[in-house]
Scaffold this motif. Structure first.
Motif, short mmCIF file in Angstrom:
data_model
loop_
_atom_site.label_atom_id
_atom_site.label_comp_id
_atom_site.label_asym_id
_atom_site.label_seq_id
_atom_site.Cartn_x
_atom_site.Cartn_y
_atom_site.Cartn_z
N HIS A 4 0.50 5.53 0.53
CA HIS A 4 -0.55 6.89 0.80
C HIS A 4 0.26 8.22 0.58
N ASP B 215 0.77 -1.28 0.05
CA ASP B 215 0.00 -0.16 -0.09
C ASP B 215 0.98 1.32 0.00
N HIS C 200 -2.98 -1.57 6.24
CA HIS C 200 -3.64 -1.87 4.83
C HIS C 200 -2.90 -2.95 4.33
MG MG Z 1 -4.81 1.98 1.68
#
Ligand code: MG
Length: 159
Positions: free
Chosen positions: A12, A10, A44
């Motif tokens: 971000h 993941d 995540h």
């Molecule tokens: Mg995420």
């Protein structure tokens, strides 16, 4: 013994005006991760690794941000749901290995707390959880401090 392996990734964006959540704990920093949830890339990646091992899709499919039940939900509330799914299907977690890619802040001082928090969320001993952190040497968006990323690998064992 029957085993399964799963991998999660993941990323971000980092923005001002948001608290930084990694591995379910708040880490003091000038910026935080942008997302419809708390943007916790560690949790995540772990959820996606677990779902991958189960062959049960991914986090976006299971917890869509279009569903009001999941909009803005803390990632620490999603992990137990994925752990329960694994348990229902007769799997227990052998170990989890996480790598966080972040230019700053220095994460070493928070490693023990992150490890303990992940272990608690997964309901396994901390000795079965590994949290590693590295920088991207100033290269790419992570290296320029515009984002943070994490990868996770999980091993499941049939109970
Ligand atoms: Mg995420």
């Amino acid at each position: 013994m029957s085993i399964r392996v799963g991998h999660g990734y993941d990323l971000h964006r980092l923005v001002e005006g948001r608290p930084l959540y990694l591995a379910g704990i708040e880490i003091p920093h000038s910026r935080g991760l942008l997302g419809h949830s708390d943007g916790d890339v560690v949790l995540h990646a772990i959820c996606d690794a677990l779902l991958g091992a189960l062959g049960a899709g991914d986090i976006g499919e299971r917890f869509p941000d279009t569903d009001p039940r999941y909009r803005g939900i803390a990632s620490s509330k999603l992990v137990p749901q994925v752990v329960a799914l694994a348990r229902e299907q007769g799997w227990r977690i052998g170990n989890v290995d996480v790598t966080i890619c972040a230019e700053r802040p220095r994460l070493a001082p928070h490693r023990a707390a992150m490890r303990a928090r992940v272990a608690a969320l997964l309901e396994i001993p901390a000795t079965q959880v590994s949290i590693k952190a590295k920088t991207n040497e100033g290269v790419d968006a992570v290296g320029r401090g515009q984002a943070m990323a994490a990868t996770a690998v999980v091993l499941l064992e049939k109970t």
